[in-house]
Design an enzyme around this catalytic site. Structure first.
Site, short mmCIF file in Angstrom:
data_model
loop_
_atom_site.label_atom_id
_atom_site.label_comp_id
_atom_site.label_asym_id
_atom_site.label_seq_id
_atom_site.Cartn_x
_atom_site.Cartn_y
_atom_site.Cartn_z
CD GLU A 175 17.40 -44.16 -61.50
OE1 GLU A 175 17.02 -45.34 -61.36
OE2 GLU A 175 17.04 -43.43 -62.44
CG ASP A 205 18.16 -30.84 -46.41
OD1 ASP A 205 18.95 -31.73 -46.05
OD2 ASP A 205 18.54 -29.72 -46.78
CB SER A 237 10.11 -31.38 -52.09
OG SER A 237 11.29 -32.08 -52.46
#
Length: 258
Positions: A175, A205, A237
């Site tokens: 979100e 991260d 990622s």
């Protein structure tokens, strides 16, 4: 190994070797199950964020301590391969690496990621960090407010501003995130693009590392735009397996991000 030119992002935090098993399901207590893949990777919240900032093009330096063992040796080589200065990476025979992450850029601004979160966090962390960035579970631990929506995240942000934070970012996974600051005390939801997630490990991260990169290297961008671009990088990622192995390089990203 010293980075060429002035350092733009300095990370004080953890280095951890990830021993990853892929299985069809989690084992029950006392149960042994077969996995279909195993790999060793580099992790640790501080190192993850440093790696992502470096891969986007920031000159980075890591401050940490690793064990005087094969894992520690490998991690130092990993930093060097990613162009990260290891001048302040120490090795010890007394302990292995732990967990922590504090990011400082060249303007001496601090980006604090309270992971793992503690309900009794020292109040100074709220007042000394320029940006306070936490996820839903960390937000609930710190404030007691369950976060299931952008509205909830906004309420968390208001509480953290009352504790002395200057700018708060609450990440919400798919979100996106919510930002709120002393200067703009109305919570703003910055959504993320919809993607097919393969592995969300380390996505937070990736987001924080990208945030540090854009803050250091593109200081004229608005914080909303910095967050939007960092959301995009984190979404890339999650479309690949692994932690650092899933982090994109600058050359593989749309160049209009830069």
């Amino acid at each position: 190994m010293a980075a060429a030119g002035p350092t733009e992002v300095v990370v004080v935090g953890s280095c951890m070797t990830d021993l990853v098993s892929l299985t069809t399901r989690l084992p029950k207590a006392g149960e042994t199950i077969h996995g279909h893949k195993f790999f060793v990777g580099f992790g640790g919240k501080g190192a993850n964020q440093c790696i992502q900032a470096a891969r986007l093009g920031a000159k980075t330096l890591m401050i940490c301590k690793v064990g005087k063992d094969s894992f520690g040796n490998d991690y130092i080589e990993n930093f060097k391969r990613n162009g990260i200065s290891t001048e302040f990476v120490g090795q010890t025979e007394d302990a292995a690496t732990g967990t922590a992450s504090i990011i400082v850029n060249s303007e001496v601004k601090t980006l604090f990621n309270p992971a793992p979160a503690h309900a009794e966090l020292d109040p100074q962390f709220y007042t000394h960090a320029d940006i306070f960035c936490c996820n839903e579970s960390e937000a609930e631990i710190l404030t007691g407010i369950p976060v299931g929506s952008p509205e909830d995240a906004g309420n968390v942000g208001l509480v953290l501003l009352e504790r002395g934070c200057k700018l708060v970012i609450v990440t919400l996974g798919a979100e996106g995130c919510v930002m709120i600051s002393v200067d703009e005390p109305i919570p703003k939801h910055v959504p993320a693009g919809k993607v097919r997630a393969v592995d969300t490990t380390g996505a937070g991260d990736s987001f924080v590392g990208a945030l540090a990169f854009f803050m250091a290297c593109y200081p004229n961008l608005s914080m909303e735009e910095v967050i939007r671009r960092s959301n995009f990088i984190a979404s890339v990622s999650v479309q690949a397996s692994g932690t650092q192995s899933s982090y994109p390089y600058r050359k593989g990203l749309p160049q209009d991000l830069f």
